[in-house]
Design an enzyme around this catalytic site. Sequence first.
Site, short mmCIF file in Angstrom:
data_model
loop_
_atom_site.label_atom_id
_atom_site.label_comp_id
_atom_site.label_asym_id
_atom_site.label_seq_id
_atom_site.Cartn_x
_atom_site.Cartn_y
_atom_site.Cartn_z
N ARG A 91 -21.71 27.95 5.41
CA ARG A 91 -22.62 28.78 4.65
C ARG A 91 -23.55 29.51 5.62
NH1 ARG A 91 -25.02 23.44 4.49
NH2 ARG A 91 -26.81 23.53 5.89
N GLU A 140 -18.57 5.59 14.72
CA GLU A 140 -18.75 6.50 15.84
C GLU A 140 -19.62 5.83 16.88
OE1 GLU A 140 -19.06 11.05 14.09
OE2 GLU A 140 -20.82 10.06 14.86
N LYS A 183 -16.09 14.38 6.33
CA LYS A 183 -16.30 14.22 7.77
C LYS A 183 -15.05 13.70 8.49
CE LYS A 183 -21.28 13.27 7.38
NZ LYS A 183 -21.89 14.54 7.64
#
Lengths: 176, 510
Positions: free
Chosen positions: B299, B207, B123
């Site tokens: 994906r 965050e 991330k």
Amino acid sequence: MRLTKRYILNLDGQEMTAEIATEDGRVEIQLADDTGGPVDARPVLNGRAWSLRQDNRQYLVYLTALDGKGSVAATLAGRPVQMTALDELRALALADIEHHDGGGVLVADIPGLVVEIRAEVGQKVERGQPVIVVEAMKMQNELAAGISGVVSEIPVTAGQAVNPGDRLVVIEPEEA
Amino acid sequence: MSTSSPREINKVLVANRGEIAVRIIQGLREMGIRSVAVYSDVDREALHVLSADEAVPIGPAPAAESYLSGDKIIRAALDTGAQAIHPGYGFLSENGDFSGAVEEAGLVFIGPTAESMAVMGDKLSARRKMRASGVPVVPGTDEPVTDPETAVKIADEIGYPVLLKASAGGGGKGMRIVHEPGEMAAALRETMGEAGASFGNDAIFIEKYITDPKHIEVQVLGDGEGRAIHLFERECSVQRRHQKVIEESPSPSLNDELRAGICAAAVKTAEAISYRGAGTVEFILAPDGSFYFLEMNTRLQVEHPITEMVVGVDLVRAMVEIARGNGICYRQDDLAQHGWALEFRLYAEDPGRNFAPSIGRIETMAIAGGPGVRLDTGVYEGFDVPIHYDPMLAKLIVWAETRELALARARRVLGESVVHGITHNLPFHLWAVNQPSFMDGTYTTHFVADHFTPDAWLPELDDGARAALLRAAVLNEDRRRGNGQPTAAATQEEPANWHLTALRAMTRNI
């Protein structure tokens, strides 16, 4: 000749009786609370559902018998329902058996793996106390004691695979 | 791989199971491509095996010894003469070591490069890459934080509440909300411990926590050479345990301007890493209309069918064409959203018992058809659902011209569909589509937590329905016990005690 038979029913926890009567191949069912009106019923979909017409109103009820004790899963219009339906004799006989079992036997309801046992033989447990943890589909499920009492038997060990119906923990009720 | 040297693909191994393997096999067959299924010991009768042209056993039930065993899967592809491997989602789909090994073996991996997976799998590296490319990210840190003092200083700057997040995390693990400075030290310690234990990497970043967030994602296709297109958005805000259960496309939360902005950001994301194949860029949408990059899933996504329905595309075909070196088979200017689609995931789980998984044999499976209905399933009537894999069994997708009509269609289809033998969540879906905040589209990711009450969520039965159910139960039991006549006769007499004793012995054997 008119033949009748009385049924003991339970729908989502509510008790009810009903009488089924057959006469010259015709079947009538009378619910004790007299709801529903006249009915025209027949099995459909290869026996997996019943079509019932009550005053022209059409109901398609899917039914699957779950065990030999009258438990049945039903779905009507997307609404799942748990019911039991037992004829009177069978209901009486089962009630007699249940009385002797006392609800102290904890049984696996799905296949899984015993990951943890939180009680030992001889230990006093309270109703609702988690006594064993079974993992299925990567989820851990705590199973709680159904009655308060003393653990008399734990026929499984941690790490053991279990199948539905396997006994996990047996609790003897405390003498009053 | 260059677009100037197309690769021959006429047989593909599908390295997955369940509904996604079936979906891919169906797509391959429509393209005239032969399919090879792989299966574990408990899956010999699974639908993906029954559907494929060829099938190869790859080991015992635990996924680690079968569906996650890259060596066995590559060996199966080589043995059967497949030229390519489609990984589906989950299992090995986002494993760079596997995709690398596939290509080293001279096979085509139908998906992105290992480099793309590596950038997006972490991330923090994804945040840095996106910030550098001009894609908005949630305000916060780009470097790991380890001491509480620094963490408090950063949180003061961006404003509480903040979210502590494991860089290697996912699936709702390794996350904590911190509401005030006093909570920071303990939360940081716990999150680092959890991340280290779960992911082998204790890097934590901070965050801003977006309250009442909506989960919006954009489907993209990239050609692997720096060009990408988007196929518009999906909204996936109905979640439980941080897992999606209902998705819809378009999103009821976007206007044209916001949609254009978020889709452009997704294309920028894919082009920044020269993305190859089908991918999904996830964003968080705040109530004030600002949106931030969350992560990219490298994906084919579970919820891809709603995009296929609304945009009128076949994403499996698009993936195969890109893998062949033929580039992207759609042009951005030709694509538009048409109508509305909703996807309902059929999980073997009990909504009334905290969504605990259920298991058993599918005794009855009657899913309604009719206009605008699509069923992607990995199970069938008579199939024993194995305990070893994900409890998601199938997806029910409905399409209609407008959102209102799609909701009406969903109510019809969910009301007409029946699954018996396992406990499942179709009734939950029927509940959800009748909730005011779902109907007006204002629901957030807190929808289930805010509105679902496990002990009082099933609709009341009216007298007629109740009578029909009870009568059907009596008729069914009577029929099972010998169709009325002989057994009904027995009840003419009152049971005497001697009679009961005999019956007890009898009922023990039922």
